[in-house]
Structures are given as C-alpha cells and as structure tokens.
Write an enzyme that holds these catalytic residues in place. Sequence first.
Site, PDB file in Angstrom:
ATOM      1  N   GLU A   3       0.873  -1.174   0.000  1.00  0.00           N
ATOM      2  CA  GLU A   3       0.000   0.000   0.000  1.00  0.00           C
ATOM      3  C   GLU A   3       0.914   1.230   0.000  1.00  0.00           C
ATOM      4  O   GLU A   3       2.127   1.083  -0.113  1.00  0.00           O
ATOM      5  CB  GLU A   3      -0.957  -0.060   1.199  1.00  0.00           C
ATOM      6  CG  GLU A   3      -1.821  -1.325   1.133  1.00  0.00           C
ATOM      7  CD  GLU A   3      -3.005  -1.374   2.088  1.00  0.00           C
ATOM      8  OE1 GLU A   3      -3.352  -0.353   2.683  1.00  0.00           O
ATOM      9  OE2 GLU A   3      -3.593  -2.464   2.221  1.00  0.00           O
ATOM     10  N   LYS A  55       0.373   4.472  -4.508  1.00  0.00           N
ATOM     11  CA  LYS A  55       1.004   3.162  -4.644  1.00  0.00           C
ATOM     12  C   LYS A  55       1.933   3.101  -5.860  1.00  0.00           C
ATOM     13  O   LYS A  55       2.371   2.022  -6.239  1.00  0.00           O
ATOM     14  CB  LYS A  55      -0.070   2.090  -4.764  1.00  0.00           C
ATOM     15  CG  LYS A  55      -1.046   2.063  -3.582  1.00  0.00           C
ATOM     16  CD  LYS A  55      -2.014   0.905  -3.758  1.00  0.00           C
ATOM     17  CE  LYS A  55      -3.278   1.127  -2.977  1.00  0.00           C
ATOM     18  NZ  LYS A  55      -4.289   0.099  -3.288  1.00  0.00           N
ATOM     19  N   ASN A 171      -6.542  -2.022   1.068  1.00  0.00           N
ATOM     20  CA  ASN A 171      -7.561  -2.681   1.877  1.00  0.00           C
ATOM     21  C   ASN A 171      -7.209  -2.732   3.365  1.00  0.00           C
ATOM     22  O   ASN A 171      -8.067  -2.547   4.218  1.00  0.00           O
ATOM     23  CB  ASN A 171      -7.798  -4.095   1.346  1.00  0.00           C
ATOM     24  CG  ASN A 171      -9.110  -4.661   1.814  1.00  0.00           C
ATOM     25  OD1 ASN A 171     -10.150  -4.006   1.691  1.00  0.00           O
ATOM     26  ND2 ASN A 171      -9.082  -5.852   2.376  1.00  0.00           N
TER      27      ASN A 171
END
Length: 263
Positions: A3, A55, A171
């Site tokens: 991430e 990212k 996530n």
Amino acid sequence: MPEGDTIHYAANRIRPVLEGRVPDALETPHPRFRRDRWPERLAGRAVRSVDAHGKHLFLRFEGGLTIHSHLRMTGSWRVLEPGARWPRSPRSAWLRIRRDESEVLQFNGPVLELMTDSRKRLDRRIAGLGPDILAPELDEATFLRRLREDDPTRPIGEALLQQQAIAGIGNLWKVEGCFAAGIDPWRRTGDVADAEVLAILHETRPRMQVSATDGMQDRFRVIHGRAGQPCPRCAQAGTVSPIRARGQGDDNRLTYWCPSCQR
Ligand SMILES: [Zn+2]
C-alpha cells in the site's frame, strides 16, 4: 501488503542508493522486457529523483525517461546493501539496478514500464490520482471534493480505495482506519459527514507515516484478518463482539469490522 506506506518505504530505501547517481548496471532479466532495450536507453543517465505517489513509484532519469512501477498484490522492491543476502536470486528479478555494492531489485510487479515525460502526463492512471495520503501536506480540500463527486451510495470503505480521491490507501489501511475512527465501513458515503471522513484519514496518516519510515506495517494490524475474534475495543469495555468479515466493492476485497463499536 503493498500500500502507499510500503511504496514510500521502498522509495526511501532506493533514494540514497540511486538519486543523483548513474547506475553501474541496469538489467531487465524477465523475458517480457527482452525487446525493450532499457539498458541501452538508460545507459549513462543519472537518476534525477526517486519518488512515490500513492502506490506508484517513479525512478526519474535524465533525459525525460521515467521507470514507473505499481506492485498491485504481488510485487516487491528490495534494496540489497553490500554483503546482504536475499533468498531469491537477483536473476528472478524483473528489474535489477546496481550501484557500487548495492542493488535495487523489483520482483513480480505487474506494472513496470519505461515512460517518456510526455506520455506520463497523458497517462490517466497517473494524471488522475488524488492527493497522496503521505504527502508532506495533506490536501484535504481536494480529497473531499473528489470524494463528493463520486457515487454517494458507495460504502465509505470502498470509497477510500478510489485512488482518484485519495492515493495510497489499500484494503488493510481502509479496514484499520475505519476501525480506529469508529466508522462503519458499510455506511453510504453520502451519509458520512466530512468530519467523520477526515477522522478516518487523521487516524490512518500517522500510522502510515511511521510504517513508511521503518517498513513495519504489520504492527498496525488490529482487526484485519481477525474475523471471529473478539473486538479488542469492545473487550476493554467488557463486552464480547466478534469481528465480522465480508467482501466489499467491485474487487470484493474482504472488509473487517466490529458491528458494535463502529457506527
Ligand atoms: Zn468493537
């Protein structure tokens, strides 16, 4: 998980090896790059800068050429210091850059491309990115504007993954940020006030900043991956409330939350 903090951490490690220097050698061992002639095109060029946005990682070379990388779920960056050993052979890397005794390696990152500056400006994946959650100054106004332009029926957890609104949250950070702020990730974005959305960001950003500095993301994992286990916050208050998990959004990313203390 790769991430924004993972990518900033990689950029922070690569920078002292390459920035302002001409690499001694650059190879693309993976067969898919055989015809692309990166070693010839980049020969003798210094790396002007190494930076991350969300990212995405950019190695910017002299002459307007930039290596652009996005790891998705599978890739990784490694920096081998002199004398260090890495269990995988550098020959299985997709990109291998050597300078003095150090090596910068990229494995399995599905987006790895050499771009000219003009193509980069036109590339919608890059030009459309929202503010980076790890930028020195967080651009909250642009984030809120982009968020409110998006579908208000989208659950807030899913909205936080939209890189055109805020770049860098994946996530894991979505799950932990909503938990830390006490916000239910299933609420419709249109029903979540600006102050609540910003509270999620304000919980997430300092944790990601620490992780981008030392690379130890896992220590911030409180409920991610812990479906069925008792919620630690409710447990402190003397109640038992199991963490739940369910797929969310177009990619069906598994979302964890506590139905008792996240509202
Ligand atoms: Zn709870």
